[in-house]
Design a protein around this motif. Structure first.
Motif, PDB file in Angstrom:
ATOM      1  N   TYR A   1      -7.241 -10.518 -42.764  1.00  6.97           N
ATOM      2  CA  TYR A   1      -7.918 -10.611 -41.470  1.00  6.97           C
ATOM      3  C   TYR A   1      -9.410 -10.951 -41.794  1.00  6.97           C
ATOM      4  O   TYR A   1     -10.168  -9.824 -41.956  1.00  6.97           O
ATOM      5  N   THR A   2      -9.981 -11.798 -41.924  1.00  8.43           N
ATOM      6  CA  THR A   2     -11.214 -12.247 -42.537  1.00  8.43           C
ATOM      7  C   THR A   2     -12.389 -11.835 -41.388  1.00  8.43           C
ATOM      8  O   THR A   2     -12.184 -11.949 -40.226  1.00  8.43           O
ATOM      9  N   GLU A   3     -13.801 -11.777 -41.912  1.00  4.99           N
ATOM     10  CA  GLU A   3     -14.877 -11.500 -40.957  1.00  4.99           C
ATOM     11  C   GLU A   3     -14.801 -13.063 -39.765  1.00  4.99           C
ATOM     12  O   GLU A   3     -14.955 -12.821 -38.769  1.00  4.99           O
ATOM     13  N   ASP A   4     -14.619 -13.969 -40.508  1.00  8.60           N
ATOM     14  CA  ASP A   4     -14.685 -15.292 -39.954  1.00  8.60           C
ATOM     15  C   ASP A   4     -13.690 -15.320 -38.982  1.00  8.60           C
ATOM     16  O   ASP A   4     -13.883 -15.714 -37.475  1.00  8.60           O
ATOM     17  N   GLU A   5     -12.434 -14.731 -39.087  1.00 10.29           N
ATOM     18  CA  GLU A   5     -11.356 -14.815 -37.907  1.00 10.29           C
ATOM     19  C   GLU A   5     -11.774 -13.868 -36.937  1.00 10.29           C
ATOM     20  O   GLU A   5     -11.264 -13.991 -35.756  1.00 10.29           O
ATOM     21  N   PHE A   6     -12.157 -12.644 -37.281  1.00 11.36           N
ATOM     22  CA  PHE A   6     -12.312 -11.821 -36.397  1.00 11.36           C
ATOM     23  C   PHE A   6     -13.726 -12.383 -35.231  1.00 11.36           C
ATOM     24  O   PHE A   6     -13.617 -12.116 -34.215  1.00 11.36           O
ATOM     25  N   PHE A   7     -14.644 -12.969 -35.998  1.00 16.09           N
ATOM     26  CA  PHE A   7     -15.406 -13.717 -34.956  1.00 16.09           C
ATOM     27  C   PHE A   7     -14.890 -14.872 -34.178  1.00 16.09           C
ATOM     28  O   PHE A   7     -15.215 -15.011 -32.941  1.00 16.09           O
ATOM     29  N   ASP A   8     -14.063 -15.574 -35.011  1.00 18.64           N
ATOM     30  CA  ASP A   8     -13.376 -16.664 -34.044  1.00 18.64           C
ATOM     31  C   ASP A   8     -12.634 -15.802 -32.793  1.00 18.64           C
ATOM     32  O   ASP A   8     -12.771 -16.544 -31.690  1.00 18.64           O
ATOM     33  N   ASP A   9     -11.798 -14.829 -32.976  1.00 17.45           N
ATOM     34  CA  ASP A   9     -11.143 -14.191 -32.075  1.00 17.45           C
ATOM     35  C   ASP A   9     -12.095 -13.742 -30.949  1.00 17.45           C
ATOM     36  O   ASP A   9     -11.729 -13.914 -29.583  1.00 17.45           O
ATOM     37  N   MET A  10     -13.166 -12.782 -31.443  1.00 20.24           N
ATOM     38  CA  MET A  10     -14.094 -12.526 -30.201  1.00 20.24           C
ATOM     39  C   MET A  10     -14.647 -13.432 -29.541  1.00 20.24           C
ATOM     40  O   MET A  10     -14.724 -13.481 -28.162  1.00 20.24           O
ATOM     41  N   PHE A  11     -15.233 -14.471 -30.197  1.00 23.74           N
ATOM     42  CA  PHE A  11     -15.871 -15.667 -29.221  1.00 23.74           C
ATOM     43  C   PHE A  11     -14.874 -16.222 -28.589  1.00 23.74           C
ATOM     44  O   PHE A  11     -15.007 -16.870 -27.220  1.00 23.74           O
ATOM     45  N   ARG A  12     -13.661 -16.697 -29.002  1.00 21.86           N
ATOM     46  CA  ARG A  12     -12.627 -17.656 -28.361  1.00 21.86           C
ATOM     47  C   ARG A  12     -12.243 -16.667 -27.098  1.00 21.86           C
ATOM     48  O   ARG A  12     -12.174 -17.360 -25.896  1.00 21.86           O
ATOM     49  N   VAL A  13     -12.023 -15.536 -27.139  1.00 22.78           N
ATOM     50  CA  VAL A  13     -11.417 -14.602 -26.150  1.00 22.78           C
ATOM     51  C   VAL A  13     -12.172 -14.236 -24.761  1.00 22.78           C
ATOM     52  O   VAL A  13     -12.108 -14.092 -23.652  1.00 22.78           O
ATOM     53  N   THR A  14     -13.201 -14.225 -25.345  1.00 21.23           N
ATOM     54  CA  THR A  14     -14.671 -13.798 -24.437  1.00 21.23           C
ATOM     55  C   THR A  14     -15.216 -15.236 -23.884  1.00 21.23           C
ATOM     56  O   THR A  14     -16.263 -15.126 -23.069  1.00 21.23           O
ATOM     57  N   GLN A  15     -14.650 -16.158 -24.106  1.00 22.00           N
ATOM     58  CA  GLN A  15     -15.060 -17.494 -23.774  1.00 22.00           C
ATOM     59  C   GLN A  15     -16.640 -17.842 -24.384  1.00 22.00           C
ATOM     60  O   GLN A  15     -17.642 -18.241 -23.581  1.00 22.00           O
ATOM     61  N   TYR A  16     -17.028 -17.199 -25.499  1.00 20.96           N
ATOM     62  CA  TYR A  16     -18.285 -17.490 -26.231  1.00 20.96           C
ATOM     63  C   TYR A  16     -19.369 -16.751 -25.206  1.00 20.96           C
ATOM     64  O   TYR A  16     -20.486 -17.222 -25.792  1.00 20.96           O
ATOM     65  N   ARG A  17     -19.072 -15.779 -24.681  1.00 22.04           N
ATOM     66  CA  ARG A  17     -20.027 -15.123 -23.958  1.00 22.04           C
ATOM     67  C   ARG A  17     -20.451 -13.642 -24.612  1.00 22.04           C
ATOM     68  O   ARG A  17     -21.556 -13.018 -24.324  1.00 22.04           O
TER      69      ARG A  17
END
Length: 495
Positions: free
Chosen positions: A83-99
């Motif tokens: 679970y890479t940092e890039d995957e973590f970033f992707d999940d955070m921004f995707r589920v928060t609608q990039y907010r």
């Protein structure tokens, strides 16, 4: 009464609070932790969690650092994945609608691994989440959804461990000590006014860390900020998170941030009590819905149960359930998938019905239109793409076609009895709006400059989560920014 011996006061006694206290203590500060609850109910929402904690890691070698007692057989028989940092970033921004605030999110993700290792070095023990985040395929456990680790003993184990570590290092913890007001001379924080065992006290300190949670336990604030019907939601956790910490800061000019109309809310047993029950813990949650269907009082489906792994949908589907007629829904499963249901479906305190046929089940679903329920199941069964293989470990693409509300993954025919159904309502976990902080966890004033001596961490902070959140991010968020806040408060004291 006054006590001028403390450098730092931490308001709250959960995960974020103790991480702040331990971070400040290791820099030589004398720290006082204030807990408004009695000792047996201490720990805020942290005590009510299942203990899952999300962080970035690059493979089993990283996990061995976090869990040094992993056995050779566990490593051999488990695919932990990465679970890479890039995957973590992707999940955070995707589920928060990039907010999500990019600067705060950067700290959260980049420091997640070092922070959980710091906690382990302090004495917190972590274990794999076999029971909730892994399925066995071809004799080997495979984790999914980027979430592999939980604190030993769940939330209670985490709170008890952090409390013991803190007190062993000389950090004072006062119970039944409610913070009432920040002492502020117009320029800087000078302490906290409290009520302890019915007595009013002024406790002076060089700085204060607020880590007292959100406002989810206040029906009045839920309705004011989240909107109508939110007073009817159940509270998953503590009864003591009523938003007083944020209110104290706002009263001296703190700026607010984030999604004040948003929250983490899940499917929760329909007949659960108003607040969390420590004897049941997180058992009232019902999170295996991706393997069945959800129907409302009209007998209709209303969400895509298989839109994503439950880690990425469960925190927003409570809101959808609350919006239905009567604020409830039923989760429906047939015998092909009941072996996949999480342990929370097997507790004694559960609202459940079962039947050998769908017609019999329809008559047992309290509050549901039975005829429309049967029509819904019939239409659903006709739409399932049965030519696709079912695989609970991946987003398998086994979906439906032609339905007004699709099911994108894990769609199975509902055609093999006995059938089981579970009644759920909305259970609110924590609120997303809160205080505005900078990257040092310093609370910002309305002029967007730091209020000298005031820091914050955990659920009281706004700007990190919007609309939704990736499962397990609450604890790592509290730990990362708790550690940052404690260190920053200590540096402020030394300046």
């Amino acid at each position: 009464m006054t006590d001028t011996d403390y450098d730092i006061i931490v308001v709250g006694a959960g995960n974020a609070a103790f991480c702040a206290a331990l971070s400040a203590e290791e820099k030589g500060c004398r720290v006082l932790v204030l807990e408004c609850a009695p000792k047996e109910l201490n720990g805020g929402n942290s005590r009510f969690t299942a203990g899952a904690i999300r962080f970035a890691y690059n493979g089993v070698e990283d996990l061995q650092k976090v869990m040094p007692d992993l056995s050779p057989s566990e490593i051999e028989n488990t695919d932990f994945g990465t679970y890479t940092e890039d995957e973590f970033f992707d999940d955070m921004f995707r589920v928060t609608q990039y907010r999500s605030d990019p600067d705060l999110c950067e700290i959260l993700v980049r420091r997640s691994f070092e922070t959980i290792n710091w906690m382990r070095e302090k004495g917190v023990r972590f274990v794999p989440i076999y029971g909730r985040q892994a399925f066995k395929v071809d004799g080997k456990f495979k984790f999914w959804g980027g979430l592999t680790v939980e604190s030993a003993g769940g939330g209670p184990g985490l709170v008890d461990s952090l409390t013991e570590i803190a007190t062993s290092k000389g950090i004072d913890v006062w119970y039944k000590a409610r913070a009432l007001e920040l002492m502020f001379d117009g320029n800087k924080i000078t302490g906290v006014k409290i009520r302890k065992n019915g007595e009013l006290m002024d406790i002076t300190a060089k700085s204060v860390v607020l880590a007292s949670g959100g406002f989810q336990s206040s029906p009045e604030k839920r309705t004011r900020y989240l909107g109508p019907t939110w007073d009817l939601a159940k509270v998953r956790g503590t009864a003591f998170n009523t938003g007083d910490g944020a209110e104290m800061a706002i009263n001296i000019g703190a700026s607010t941030a984030g999604n004040w109309s948003g929250c983490h809310a899940v499917g929760w047993d329909r007949n659960a009590p108003e607040f969390g029950d420590l004897d049941v813990g997180d058992g009232f949650q019902k999170h295996s819905y991706p393997f069945g269907i959800l129907v409302n009082a009209e007998g209709n489906r209303f969400v895509d149960e298989g839109a994503d792994f439950r880690n990425y949908t469960y925190a927003k589907y409570g809101r959808e359930i609350l919006a239905q007629t009567g604020n409830f829904a039923w989760q429906i499963f047939d015998s092909k998938v009941t072996h996949l249901l999480r342990d929370e479906y097997r507790i004694k305190q559960v609202t459940k019905v079962s039947a050998n046929t769908l017609e019999e089940l329809a008559q047992k679903l309290e509050g549901v239109n039975p005829d429309q329920f049967l029509n819904t199941v019939s239409d659903y069964n006709k739409s399932v793409q049965s030519n696709m293989p079912f695989n609970p470990n991946i987003k398998d693409g086994r979906g439906t076609t032609g339905l007004p509300v699709p099911k994108s993954n894990w769609a199975n025919l509902l055609d093999e009895g006995p059938y089981e159904a579970y009644a759920v309502t909305c259970g609110i976990t924590f609120t997303f709006g809160g205080l505005r902080i900078d990257t040092s966890a310093a609370v910002q004033g309305k002029d967007l400059a730091a209020i000298p001596g005031l820091f914050a961490a955990g659920e009281i902070v706004g700007g990190i989560f919007y609309h939704n959140y990736p499962g397990g991010t609450g604890l790592i968020n509290g730990a990362v920014f708790g550690k940052v806040a404690g260190a920053s408060a200590a540096d402020y004291c030394a300046s």
